[in-house]
Design an enzyme around this catalytic site. Structure first.
Site, PDB file in Angstrom:
ATOM      1  CG  ASP A 134     -20.276  18.645  -4.097  1.00 43.69           C
ATOM      2  OD1 ASP A 134     -20.239  19.819  -4.509  1.00 43.69           O
ATOM      3  OD2 ASP A 134     -19.734  17.703  -4.680  1.00 43.69           O
ATOM      4  NE  ARG A 165     -18.742  15.262  -7.252  1.00 46.68           N
ATOM      5  CZ  ARG A 165     -17.616  15.128  -7.928  1.00 46.68           C
ATOM      6  NH1 ARG A 165     -17.581  14.365  -8.989  1.00 46.68           N
ATOM      7  NH2 ARG A 165     -16.530  15.746  -7.560  1.00 46.68           N
ATOM      8  N   GLY A 183     -11.835  17.885  -5.231  1.00 45.51           N
ATOM      9  CA  GLY A 183     -12.169  19.306  -5.436  1.00 45.51           C
ATOM     10  C   GLY A 183     -11.882  20.101  -4.171  1.00 45.51           C
ATOM     11  CG  ASP A 234     -17.990  10.903  -2.556  1.00 45.35           C
ATOM     12  OD1 ASP A 234     -17.229  11.724  -3.115  1.00 45.35           O
ATOM     13  OD2 ASP A 234     -18.994  10.434  -3.115  1.00 45.35           O
ATOM     14  CB  THR A 278     -16.896  18.245  -0.561  1.00 42.88           C
ATOM     15  OG1 THR A 278     -17.798  18.466  -1.651  1.00 42.88           O
ATOM     16  CG2 THR A 278     -17.656  17.464   0.502  1.00 42.88           C
ATOM     17  NE  ARG A 291     -12.118  16.097  -9.257  1.00 46.30           N
ATOM     18  CZ  ARG A 291     -12.926  16.424  -8.244  1.00 46.30           C
ATOM     19  NH1 ARG A 291     -13.057  15.614  -7.224  1.00 46.30           N
ATOM     20  NH2 ARG A 291     -13.611  17.547  -8.266  1.00 46.30           N
ATOM     21  CG  ASP A 340     -21.264  14.925  -1.646  1.00 47.92           C
ATOM     22  OD1 ASP A 340     -20.489  15.273  -0.742  1.00 47.92           O
ATOM     23  OD2 ASP A 340     -20.879  14.537  -2.757  1.00 47.92           O
TER      24      ASP A 340
HETATM   25  O1  F6P Z   1     -17.160  18.110  -5.502  1.00 49.75           O
HETATM   26  C1  F6P Z   1     -17.038  19.472  -5.656  1.00 49.75           C
HETATM   27  C2  F6P Z   1     -17.339  19.887  -7.060  1.00 49.75           C
HETATM   28  O2  F6P Z   1     -17.171  21.293  -7.184  1.00 49.75           O
HETATM   29  C3  F6P Z   1     -18.716  19.497  -7.581  1.00 49.75           C
HETATM   30  O3  F6P Z   1     -19.721  20.343  -7.132  1.00 49.75           O
HETATM   31  C4  F6P Z   1     -18.489  19.499  -9.065  1.00 49.75           C
HETATM   32  O4  F6P Z   1     -19.370  18.600  -9.719  1.00 49.75           O
HETATM   33  C5  F6P Z   1     -17.085  18.989  -9.190  1.00 49.75           C
HETATM   34  O5  F6P Z   1     -16.442  19.272  -7.965  1.00 49.75           O
HETATM   35  C6  F6P Z   1     -16.275  19.614 -10.298  1.00 49.75           C
HETATM   36  O6  F6P Z   1     -15.069  18.935 -10.356  1.00 49.75           O
HETATM   37  P1  F6P Z   1     -13.758  19.439 -11.110  1.00 49.75           P
HETATM   38  O7  F6P Z   1     -13.048  20.384 -10.202  1.00 49.75           O
HETATM   39  O8  F6P Z   1     -12.959  18.188 -11.307  1.00 49.75           O
HETATM   40  O9  F6P Z   1     -14.210  20.080 -12.367  1.00 49.75           O
END
Ligand code: F6P
Length: 319
Positions: A127, A171, A11, A103, A125, A72, A129
């Site tokens: 997050d 997340r 992300g 991560d 990120t 990803r 986290d």
């Molecule tokens: O890790 C960053 C994040 O925005 C999280 O907060 C969220 O759960 C996830 O990515 C969403 O992922 P995607 O962009 O694959 O929908």
């Protein structure tokens, strides 16, 4: 170390561009050639690279997103995918890789280093986290975006004397919710790390009404989820009009804050130094204001501790 590659993965987060800029400019200053890899590990597998110099990263410090694009990569999770990436790395004579991401991206860097490629991770990120670092690049901007939204929702919440449930990203980590809740003066913060009592929330809503409160702001972390269900239940039990707002992807974009730009710049510089020192399988981060580097495996094994003290303060200040 003659040529390094830089990629963004997973992300995106605000100030990833500032990190790319720092990596490119510091590396160039130190006489290194830099290849920018497009679309994360997928680009490494497919050899999608561009040569970067000082001017390739001009005019991006203030821009959200990532000029390198991100993905990803499922293929990189397979040994065959990693083998393909390794071949590209050999053919392009890449001596080290800087990975900007969270991560999952760091696990990719760890696997790459096991194949003998020096890697270093920059935490990018929203997050926050990753336990080994106090802050990740993008968290502060996302927090301020959430806060701006909370301020606006508070206005309309007060005008209509409603309950507002605002769901923020993060997340399984409640940091964004907790920090936004404190800064936004929320009545309740619901995070995955703590049990919550629906009855207590309703009691708080009644108590607030009794004391003349016009609004009631509840910040709900994505990891708990269900903002729409929650408002329905609150309305049923309290009889008070309630609305849900899921902030979603607006938290991932936008002009990066000064804090994030500076953090990204410092971490980008450190990442290059780490590679030049001949270290591998490292991550860079910040601890008590100092820039640090650490082994990736060690960093990923540290369990993220929930900030209990901050949570207690949020409860004490909320009524
Ligand atoms: O890790 C960053 C994040 O925005 C999280 O907060 C969220 O759960 C996830 O990515 C969403 O992922 P995607 O962009 O694959 O929908």
């Amino acid at each position: 170390m003659k040529t390094i590659a830089v990629l963004t993965s997973g992300g995106d987060s605000p100030a990833m561009n500032a990190a790319i800029r720092a990596v490119v400019r510091i590396a160039n200053d130190k006489g290194l050639r830099v290849l920018g890899v497009h679309r994360g590990y997928n680009g490494l597998i497919n050899g999608e690279v561009e040569e970067m110099d000082r001017s390739s990263v001009s005019d991006i410090i203030h821009r959200g997103g990532t000029i390198l694009r991100t993905a990803r990569s499922e293929e990189f999770k397979t040994p065959q995918g990693r083998e393909k990436a390794l071949n590209v790395i050999k053919v392009l004579k890449i001596d080290g890789v800087v990975v900007i991401g969270g991560d999952g991206s760091f696990r990719g860097a760890q696997l790459l280093s096991e194949l003998g490629v020096p890697t270093v991770g920059i935490p990018g990120t929203i997050d926050n986290d990753l336990a080994y670092t106090d802050y990740t690049v993008g968290f502060d901007t996302a927090l301020n975006t959430a806060l701006d939204a909370i301020n606006k929702i508070r206005d309309t919440s007060s005008s209509h004397e409603r309950v507002s449930v605002i769901e923020v990203m993060g997340r399984n980590c409640g940091d964004l919710a907790l920090f936004a809740g404190i800064a936004g003066g929320a009545e309740n913060v619901i995070v995955p790390e703590k049990e919550f009592s629906f009855e207590d929330i309703c009691r708080g809503i009644f108590e607030g009404k009794r004391r003349g409160k016009l609004h009631n702001i509840i910040i709900l972390a994505e990891g708990v989820g269900g903002a729409h269900k929650l408002v329905k239940k609150i309305e049923e039990v309290t009889g008070i009009e309630s609305r849900a707002t899921v902030l979603g992807y607006i938290q991932r974009g936008g002009i990066p804050s000064a804090f994030d730009r500076i953090l990204a710049s410092r971490l980008g510089a450190k990442a290059v130094e780490v590679l030049i020192e001949g270290k591998s399988s490292r991550v860079v981060g910040t601890k008590n204001g100092e820039i640090i580097d650490m082994d990736i495996t060690e960093a990923l094994s540290i369990e993220k501790k929930f900030n209990e003290k901050l949570y207690e303060i949020s409860i004490a200040l909320s009524h």
